[in-house]
Design an enzyme around this catalytic site. Structure first.
Site, PDB file in Angstrom:
ATOM      1  N   GLU A 130      -0.692   1.349  -5.187  1.00 26.98           N
ATOM      2  CA  GLU A 130      -0.463   0.320  -4.492  1.00 26.98           C
ATOM      3  C   GLU A 130      -0.583  -0.910  -5.506  1.00 26.98           C
ATOM      4  OE1 GLU A 130      -3.917   2.469  -1.781  1.00 26.98           O
ATOM      5  OE2 GLU A 130      -3.815   0.238  -1.543  1.00 26.98           O
ATOM      6  N   HIS A 186       0.642  -1.114   0.040  1.00 20.44           N
ATOM      7  CA  HIS A 186      -0.125  -0.212  -0.036  1.00 20.44           C
ATOM      8  C   HIS A 186       0.995   1.151  -0.005  1.00 20.44           C
ATOM      9  CE1 HIS A 186      -3.040   2.566   1.156  1.00 20.44           C
ATOM     10  NE2 HIS A 186      -4.017   2.002   1.573  1.00 20.44           N
TER      11      HIS A 186
HETATM   12  O1  TA6 Z   1      -6.071   1.758  -0.364  1.00 21.11           O
HETATM   13  C1  TA6 Z   1      -6.950   2.674  -0.346  1.00 21.11           C
HETATM   14  C2  TA6 Z   1      -7.911   2.344   1.013  1.00 21.11           C
HETATM   15  O2  TA6 Z   1      -8.609   1.207   0.971  1.00 21.11           O
HETATM   16  C3  TA6 Z   1      -8.757   3.574   1.442  1.00 21.11           C
HETATM   17  O3  TA6 Z   1     -10.059   2.988   1.186  1.00 21.11           O
HETATM   18  C4  TA6 Z   1      -8.462   4.053   2.599  1.00 21.11           C
HETATM   19  O4  TA6 Z   1      -9.257   3.359   3.712  1.00 21.11           O
HETATM   20  C5  TA6 Z   1      -6.815   3.566   2.847  1.00 21.11           C
HETATM   21  O5  TA6 Z   1      -6.800   2.435   2.260  1.00 21.11           O
HETATM   22  C6  TA6 Z   1      -6.259   3.602   4.058  1.00 21.11           C
HETATM   23  O6  TA6 Z   1      -6.792   2.703   4.821  1.00 21.11           O
HETATM   24  P1  TA6 Z   1      -6.331   2.421   6.508  1.00 21.11           P
HETATM   25  O7  TA6 Z   1      -6.864   1.458   7.198  1.00 21.11           O
HETATM   26  O8  TA6 Z   1      -4.832   2.536   6.335  1.00 21.11           O
HETATM   27  O9  TA6 Z   1      -6.765   3.859   7.101  1.00 21.11           O
END
Ligand code: TA6
Length: 297
Positions: free
Chosen positions: A273, A173
């Site tokens: 990601e 991510h």
């Molecule tokens: O990858 C994008 C995502 O799924 C968004 O929807 C947002 O929630 C982000 O990840 C961050 O997630 P987190 O659980 O680290 O706050």
């Protein structure tokens, strides 16, 4: 307690923050990197020229069981919320942690290798525990192999130690550091199908991605190089063992609601990601492995 494996130009040091939070610091002639044992989380990567490549929130936690905001969280064994079937966009299971449990688990430093003065390799591992089996009833070994050089190479290898096949979704991510969100565009996803997590609809990308509102999309059928074009540099991302890419920026409102983000944080970061998400989920048979790889330069 600092252990120095230092040759003239290369340093691999095991360090602790004042609160005992452990990480490995790497310095070589190409770049520096910092990787937390919690989540095998790369939270700093910068070459000896230009700005850091990875973004790290000024208000990020470095605490037990709290994911670091920034760098490269390892989302495993599910991306987003757990899903029974690749195509099953089923209702959220609030009892399970978003993006899986690997990013807040304590990994082991398995080995280090100073390939040469400008390239250093470290490998972290994580295996099932009584706690993990309660969240996800499968025996596994996970390895994160990182090569720190002019290119940052990250390989996430899942091995099934169970006697039945299991399904994973996952993502590296990655939070990229940018000059300003209004300056950047993402190339390489034109005409690609994507799931828009905001409207919960399937769509097709038209041209480059520019950012003028919240964006949260899972692209499929992606095999080529992705370019993050900024004012003074272009970052190239090439993935292997993957055909899905997530692109995310929380923009103004979501950024205000998020943990470990400042109201203006969305201006300085964008996530691209490297994933196996949704229809790109992987079923891994007993004694078999799958590797998700990202090369960033
Ligand atoms: O990858 C994008 C995502 O799924 C968004 O929807 C947002 O929630 C982000 O990840 C961050 O997630 P987190 O659980 O680290 O706050």
């Amino acid at each position: 307690m600092a252990q120095n494996y230092s040759l003239a130009k290369v340093v691999i040091e095991h360090k602790k923050l004042i609160n005992g939070f452990e990480y490995i610091e790497i310095k070589n002639t190409s770049a520096t990197a910092k990787i937390a044992l919690q989540g095998a989380h790369i939270f700093e990567y910068k070459r000896h020229y230009g700005n850091p490549v990875l973004w790290l929130s000024e208000s990020s936690d470095f605490e037990h069981m709290k994911s670091i905001r920034g760098g490269i969280p390892v989302c495993w064994p599910w991306f987003g919320t757990p899903r029974a079937l690749p195509s099953g966009r089923m209702p959220k299971d609030e009892s399970l942690p978003q993006h899986g449990f690997a990013r807040t688990a304590m990994w082991k430093l398995k080995n280090t290798n100073e390939t040469d003065a400008n390239s250093t390799e470290v490998t972290f591992s994580l295996s099932h525990t009584p706690e993990s089996l309660k969240l996800w009833p499968h025996r596994f070994e996970l390895e994160l192999h990182v090569i720190v050089s002019d290119t940052l190479t990250v390989e996430l290898k899942t091995t099934n130690l169970d006697d039945k096949a299991f399904l994973i979704t996952q993502a590296l991510h990655t939070y990229f550091d940018i000059s300003h969100i209004s300056h950047v565009r993402v190339k390489g996803l034109d005409k690609k199908p994507y799931f828009d997590a905001l409207s919960m609809k399937e769509k097709i990308q038209d041209g480059d991605i520019i950012f003028n509102r919240e964006i949260d999309r899972v692209y499929q059928d992606v095999y080529g190089k992705i370019l993050l074009i900024d004012k003074n540099r272009t970052i190239k991302i090439q993935n292997e063992g993957s055909s899905s890419v997530v692109v995310w920026n929380p923009w103004v409102d979501k950024c205000k609601r998020m943990s470990a983000m400042k109201p203006s944080s969305y201006e300085g970061m964008v996530c691209i990601e490297s994933a196996n998400a949704f229809d790109d989920a992987r079923i891994i048979k007993p004694n078999e492995s799958h590797t998700l790889k990202a090369m960033i330069n």
